[in-house]
Design a protein around this motif. Sequence first.
Motif, PDB file in Angstrom:
ATOM      1  N   UNK A  10       0.826  -1.203   0.000  1.00  0.00           N
ATOM      2  CA  UNK A  10       0.000   0.000   0.000  1.00  0.00           C
ATOM      3  C   UNK A  10       0.864   1.259   0.000  1.00  0.00           C
ATOM      4  N   UNK A  11       0.298   2.343  -0.519  1.00  0.00           N
ATOM      5  CA  UNK A  11       0.962   3.650  -0.498  1.00  0.00           C
ATOM      6  C   UNK A  11       0.476   4.425   0.722  1.00  0.00           C
ATOM      7  N   UNK A  12       1.389   4.776   1.586  1.00  0.00           N
ATOM      8  CA  UNK A  12       1.037   5.467   2.828  1.00  0.00           C
ATOM      9  C   UNK A  12       0.222   6.729   2.558  1.00  0.00           C
ATOM     10  N   UNK A  13       0.560   7.448   1.485  1.00  0.00           N
ATOM     11  CA  UNK A  13      -0.131   8.719   1.206  1.00  0.00           C
ATOM     12  C   UNK A  13      -1.575   8.521   0.756  1.00  0.00           C
ATOM     13  N   UNK A  14      -1.963   7.305   0.398  1.00  0.00           N
ATOM     14  CA  UNK A  14      -3.372   7.050   0.104  1.00  0.00           C
ATOM     15  C   UNK A  14      -4.224   7.117   1.371  1.00  0.00           C
ATOM     16  N   UNK A  15      -3.600   6.940   2.506  1.00  0.00           N
ATOM     17  CA  UNK A  15      -4.312   6.944   3.785  1.00  0.00           C
ATOM     18  C   UNK A  15      -4.052   8.230   4.561  1.00  0.00           C
ATOM     19  N   UNK A  16      -2.801   8.670   4.539  1.00  0.00           N
ATOM     20  CA  UNK A  16      -2.397   9.883   5.266  1.00  0.00           C
ATOM     21  C   UNK A  16      -1.807  10.850   4.228  1.00  0.00           C
ATOM     22  N   UNK A  17      -2.643  11.679   3.600  1.00  0.00           N
ATOM     23  CA  UNK A  17      -2.151  12.519   2.491  1.00  0.00           C
ATOM     24  C   UNK A  17      -1.125  13.564   2.905  1.00  0.00           C
ATOM     25  N   UNK A  31      -3.216  15.184  10.963  1.00  0.00           N
ATOM     26  CA  UNK A  31      -3.982  13.955  10.806  1.00  0.00           C
ATOM     27  C   UNK A  31      -5.228  14.239   9.975  1.00  0.00           C
ATOM     28  N   UNK A  32      -5.703  13.244   9.210  1.00  0.00           N
ATOM     29  CA  UNK A  32      -6.949  13.443   8.459  1.00  0.00           C
ATOM     30  C   UNK A  32      -8.122  13.767   9.386  1.00  0.00           C
ATOM     31  N   UNK A  44      -2.219   3.725  13.588  1.00  0.00           N
ATOM     32  CA  UNK A  44      -0.807   3.721  13.953  1.00  0.00           C
ATOM     33  C   UNK A  44      -0.703   3.746  15.467  1.00  0.00           C
ATOM     34  N   UNK A  45       0.285   3.005  15.981  1.00  0.00           N
ATOM     35  CA  UNK A  45       0.558   2.986  17.416  1.00  0.00           C
ATOM     36  C   UNK A  45       2.020   3.362  17.609  1.00  0.00           C
ATOM     37  N   UNK A  72      -2.317   5.876  20.282  1.00  0.00           N
ATOM     38  CA  UNK A  72      -2.982   5.255  19.142  1.00  0.00           C
ATOM     39  C   UNK A  72      -3.718   6.335  18.353  1.00  0.00           C
ATOM     40  N   UNK A  73      -3.556   6.291  17.023  1.00  0.00           N
ATOM     41  CA  UNK A  73      -4.330   7.153  16.126  1.00  0.00           C
ATOM     42  C   UNK A  73      -4.919   6.245  15.050  1.00  0.00           C
ATOM     43  N   UNK A  74      -6.177   6.437  14.744  1.00  0.00           N
ATOM     44  CA  UNK A  74      -6.814   5.605  13.728  1.00  0.00           C
ATOM     45  C   UNK A  74      -7.914   6.387  13.012  1.00  0.00           C
TER      46      UNK A  74
END
Length: 393
Positions: free
Chosen positions: A246-253, A258-259, A318-319, A329-331
């Motif tokens: 997976x590409x990290x930036x697809x989840x956390x641009x 944080x999003x 992420x932990x 923890x951030x989710x």
Amino acid sequence: MKEPPVGKHSFPLCGTGWGQVLEATPRCLFLPDLIWPLDASNGRYETIDRAADPDGWRAWADADVPIVTQWDDGRHTGREPGTMATSSASQPSLVVRMLAALDVEPGHRVLDVGVGTGWTTGLLAARAGAANVTGIEFDARVAEAARARLDAIGVDPKVITGDGAAGWAPAAPYDRLQGTYGVLRIPPAWIDQTRHGGLIVAPWRTPFVHGGAVVRLTVNADGSASGPFTGAAEFMQSRPERFAWVAHTDYIPSNDAWPVGTAESRTSLRPDDLRTLDGAAEFVIGCAVPDVVHTISDDDDGTTSAWFYELNGDSWAVVYFDQDPEAEVYQGGPRRLWDEIEAAHRWWAAQGRPEHERFGLTVGPAGESVWLDNPHQPIPGGRQAEKARTPRP
């Protein structure tokens, strides 16, 4: 040069009919001159050239270690290890364990999926009779080399080049089917081509972690198959089932914030709770929390970061572990991945932290179900009766 292990591996199967076969058909007959055995003392692959060190080559060939025979789908050149191991000769003790579970008798019709060097196909042919054994290998060059090695020792089972997931219908039905690479799902063709009461022995895994477990399935008259896991194992994955990381930036641009909708919490779990040294925790999490991959890294500042990504959606977690007893923890996304992971670990701990051998798998038209102790106790979570999904490209 690293000294090879001392002594030849012994096979404790003489009472089962396999001992003589194993002694008469040693792994060294199926290895190329340039090999890369895994040195368990440091976790690295050694480069061993038969021409330069014939005694060392033979010692490693006889050692109870896995040996890589191809890197990077054959694109690799040179003597040093490549990037990704793509064909190997399995660890002899694991081969022995799988052969014992397969319970092959003379005259059985056997399909060996993932021929590799040809060693297991040769062993099965020596046991069941070459005319009764068919092998399938995805890589044409690997298949051709295996045919040559089998021919050199006077054994001639049929070796097919093709996708092992499709099986080989012309020689079906089989009494026994062995898979020698890790699959994310048991292919339906394997069940369809195995007779009722026949056995399938294969490594099974989830996307969560490369390691999985060997399962021993009995095929039922209704077209389902069910049976226990016989122990942890890590095999090379099925080539057609590979997916891009997976590409990290697809989840956390953005690295700046944080999003929107990110949830914050804390956890008392530690990194070792998620690693293989903590028994079957990763295995259970992968079963209970479907379609999730993860990575754990030790950072320069002394913290450990664990990232989790949903393959078919936008959820992530992420932990950040440090010296504090509770980690941050951030989710985000529709699923709360860390909450699911923590719930799976909590369930596993409440059952007494069972090892792989207490779990089993049932495969049917509706999908797959992983269970504890018996099929009526499925692992809680999303892996039950779940059909295969297409990973994010």
